[in-house]
Each structure stands twice: as structure tokens, then as C-alpha cells.
Design an enzyme around this catalytic site. Structure first.
Site, PDB file in Angstrom:
ATOM      1  N   LYS A 194       9.981  13.934   2.594  1.00  0.00           N
ATOM      2  CA  LYS A 194       9.125  15.040   3.018  1.00  0.00           C
ATOM      3  C   LYS A 194       9.506  16.337   2.330  1.00  0.00           C
ATOM      4  O   LYS A 194       8.738  17.281   2.337  1.00  0.00           O
ATOM      5  CB  LYS A 194       9.108  15.178   4.542  1.00  0.00           C
ATOM      6  CG  LYS A 194      10.444  15.335   5.208  1.00  0.00           C
ATOM      7  CD  LYS A 194      10.272  15.371   6.728  1.00  0.00           C
ATOM      8  CE  LYS A 194      11.621  15.363   7.404  1.00  0.00           C
ATOM      9  NZ  LYS A 194      11.538  15.354   8.852  1.00  0.00           N
ATOM     10  N   LYS A 251      13.771   7.906  -3.016  1.00  0.00           N
ATOM     11  CA  LYS A 251      13.067   7.673  -1.756  1.00  0.00           C
ATOM     12  C   LYS A 251      11.894   8.652  -1.586  1.00  0.00           C
ATOM     13  O   LYS A 251      12.020   9.814  -1.961  1.00  0.00           O
ATOM     14  CB  LYS A 251      14.084   7.886  -0.618  1.00  0.00           C
ATOM     15  CG  LYS A 251      13.719   7.225   0.683  1.00  0.00           C
ATOM     16  CD  LYS A 251      14.845   7.371   1.690  1.00  0.00           C
ATOM     17  CE  LYS A 251      14.317   8.056   2.919  1.00  0.00           C
ATOM     18  NZ  LYS A 251      15.308   8.330   3.932  1.00  0.00           N
ATOM     19  N   LYS A 259      22.774  19.912   1.607  1.00  0.00           N
ATOM     20  CA  LYS A 259      21.941  20.975   2.189  1.00  0.00           C
ATOM     21  C   LYS A 259      22.525  22.349   1.903  1.00  0.00           C
ATOM     22  O   LYS A 259      21.785  23.308   1.683  1.00  0.00           O
ATOM     23  CB  LYS A 259      21.797  20.776   3.704  1.00  0.00           C
ATOM     24  CG  LYS A 259      20.859  19.645   4.052  1.00  0.00           C
ATOM     25  CD  LYS A 259      20.576  19.631   5.540  1.00  0.00           C
ATOM     26  CE  LYS A 259      19.672  18.473   5.917  1.00  0.00           C
ATOM     27  NZ  LYS A 259      19.519  18.341   7.382  1.00  0.00           N
TER      28      LYS A 259
END
Ligand code: TRP
Length: 333
Positions: free
Chosen positions: A200, A197, A115
Site C-alpha cells: 500500500k 510484494k 521506517k
């Protein structure tokens, strides 16, 4: 233990568009856990603040996530469904636990590193101490189990380390939580890159089916899904695209992979993809309708929120009081 049941705790962040992967992989598998466990499901809105939010949208998204939990079938009378930010004990315990967490440990968190690289212009301290807040979430409710995906495993491990460290000094204050594997949700991969995966935050919106996508969008995304060479609809390692679609179909239609394979024997990719889209729509359309219905039931939802916030606060404050007392923080009654 609460009411003679072991405690299970989990939640989702109140940001971004949840995907079919979040639903089939997590939420759908939560529905019956309350029979065996005392369950707490948080709307993790404090965690969302580690990334800049637009207040008006954020407020809506957080409420809609709570509504989604209920629309999906989590009974709000039998599960404690609440907002993390409404129970101030979360922020408070997080501070206390910060003092029992090492910078070196937090530096090793892979999600933080990812992140921080992605939001290089806003590497705030909250992003760094995110796992400590998560530890507070879990430990406040003396959770025995936490259903977590692979990406949160490291955060659960640090939670255990922090709790054990605290307990070693002050006695048995926190229950040491274990990961909950259960039956295992279906892992749904991106429609555009089946090695990855479904997420979102995927930049390619065609890779993910969002829970609020309309039927036309779902059909278009399924039609565009990457398939593999050959023309057979079967579940095989060298056919990740088709296998993922079969996984989605089986999960949505409530069938096994073998049953699904049989059903599509001799069927071409085009027809197969349409069937996948229809199965997804049959699951998502009623969910969307129920969300819109509940969004209009303002008083009903507000009353549930109040009731569940209070329930959560009761258990959380009990643990917080205990921790503060052990630490030697003064109390005046
Ligand atoms: N970090 C989790 C996620 O992004 C959400 C979360 C916050 C959580 N606190 C938690 C999950 C406590 C389980 C338990 O998925």
C-alpha cells in the site's frame, strides 16, 4: 481459551489504501477462522499515529477499515471486530511492557530501521516502541495464535520474548502466542516489479491494485502489468510477472494454478491480462458495493462498534488487572 476455543488475534493498520494483496493474502483467509477459534480483529488506529495523520481522513479511513472487515464477510456477531483506541487497556499495558523491553531489542527491529530511514523527519518514540504496543494487543487477549505475514514475524518474536520475561518473574500472566500459518494466503507481488510484494505504500501506484479502484483503473493496471519474455502463459520461476498474474487470477476465480494455466494455454498476454482484470473486478466490485451500503447504515454499524468494543474491553481489562496486580500496583475497590 474463551468458550472452549483457542484465541486468535490479528488486525491491520487503519492507514493507506489497502491493496488486493492485503485482501487475498490476509483478510480473505480470516473469514472462516472463527469456526475454530475465538477471533479478535483490531483496527489498529493507535499504531497509525506513529505517522502523522490528517484527522478528518484518518477518522474516515479507520471506520472504513472496520466496515471493510464486515463487508469482506467477517461476521461481527461471531468475531470481535473493534477499534484498538476504544480499549484503553492497550495503551496502558503497552506502558507496563515498555518497562520489560530493552532498547537494544527494539534497536534490532528491521521494520523500525526501515521506517526511521523513510520518515527521517519524524523518528518519534512511538515508532520505536511500536512493537511493544503490538505485544500489548496480542497479550491482552491471551492469544494462542497470530496470523502474521513475514514482515511482522520479528514483532511476534519480540512479543514472545517480552511475555516470557514477564512470566518468568511474575508467574503465568500471559499466554505465549504462536504464529498461525493456516492454509497460507496467496502472496501477491507488485504488478510493476514482481520481485517485490504488492504494497500500500508503493510509490508507483500502477504496481498495486487498491481495493477501492474502479473497474477502468483495474483494467488499465492489469494491462500495464509487466510480463516476461516469451508469450506463454505459464507459472515458472523465470516468469515472475506472468506467474503473479496467474496467482491473482486463480485466487480471484477460485481456481488452482494448474486449472488457470490450462485455461490460458495458447492465449496471448493481452487477452490473458483482460481476463485477470475481469476476475479481479468480479471480486472487488461486490466488495465495494457492500462497503458503500454499510457506510450508509450508520446506526447499525455504531451499534456493532459499541457491542464489540465492550466485548474486547471485557477480556482486555481482565488481563490488564492481573498484570497490574502482579506488578504490585495498588488497588482500591
Ligand atoms: N503491525 C501490524 C501490521 O502493520 C498490525 C498490527 C498491530 C497487528 N497490532 C497487531 C497484527 C497485533 C497482528 C497482531 O501489519
Amino acid at each position: 481459551m474463551i468458550n472452549d476455543k483457542k484465541v486468535l488475534y490479528s488486525g491491520m493498520q487503519a492507514t493507506g489504501n489497502l491493496t488486493l494483496g492485503n485482501y487475498l493474502g490476509a483478510l480473505k483467509n480470516w473469514l472462516t477462522l472463527n469456526e475454530e477459534y475465538e477471533c479478535f480483529w483490531g483496527v489498529m488506529d493507535l499504531h497509525s499515529l506513529t505517522v502523522r495523520q490528517v484527522p478528518s481522513e484518518f477518522r474516515k479511513n479507520a471506520r472504513n477499515l472496520l466496515i471493510l472487515y464486515i463487508a469482506a464477510g467477517l461476521d461481527p456477531k461471531k468475531n470481535c471486530i473493534y477499534f484498538q483506541s476504544h480499549v484503553s487497556a492497550h495503551a496502558e499495558l503497552a506502558w507496563l511492557l515498555n518497562c520489560f523491553t530493552y532498547v537494544g531489542e527494539l534497536n534490532r527491529m528491521t521494520q523500525y530501521k526501515e521506517k526511521a530511514a523513510k520518515h527521517a523527519d519524524n523518528v518519534n518514540a512511538g515508532l520505536f516502541t511500536y512493537p511493544v504496543l503490538m505485544a500489548a494487543d496480542i497479550l491482552l487477549y491471551q492469544a494462542d495464535y497470530v496470523p502474521v505475514g513475514k514482515d511482522q514475524k520479528q514483532h511476534l518474536e519480540i512479543t514472545r520474548d517480552i511475555a516470557e520475561r514477564f512470566n518468568a518473574i511474575y508467574g503465568d500472566v500471559f499466554t505465549i502466542p504462536e504464529p498461525y500459518f493456516g492454509k497460507g494466503g496467496t502472496k501477491i507481488m507488485s504488478l510493476q516489479n514482481p520481485e517485490q510484494k504488492m504494497s500500500k505504500s508503493d510509490e508507483n501506484v500502477n504496481g498495486s491494485i487498491y481495493l477501492m479502484d474502479d473497474p477502468d483503473t483495474i483494467l488499465r493496471k492489469c494491462k500495464r502489468a509487466v510480463t516476461d519474455s516469451g508469450s506463454e502463459v505459464c507459472y515458472r520461476e523465470d516468469k515472475p510477472g506472468v506467474s503473479n498474474l496467474l496467482e491473482i487470477y486463480a485466487s480471484c476465480a477460485g481456481k488452482s494454478i494448474e486449472e488457470a494455466e490450462k485455461e490460458f494455454a495458447g492465449v496471448g498476454y493481452g487477452e490473458f491480462k483482460t481476463a485477470v482484470a475481469e476476475a479481479v473486478i468480479a471480486v472487488l466490485k461486490p466488495l465495494q458495493d457492500e462497503c458503500s451500503r454499510l457506510q450508509k447504515e450508520k446506526d447499525y454499524i455504531d451499534a456493532l462498534i459499541k457491542e464489540n468494543d465492550e466485548k474486547a474491553a471485557y477480556f482486555a481489562n481482565k488481563t490488564l488487572r492481573k498484570a497490574k496486580k502482579k506488578l504490585g500496583l495498588t488497588e482500591v475497590r
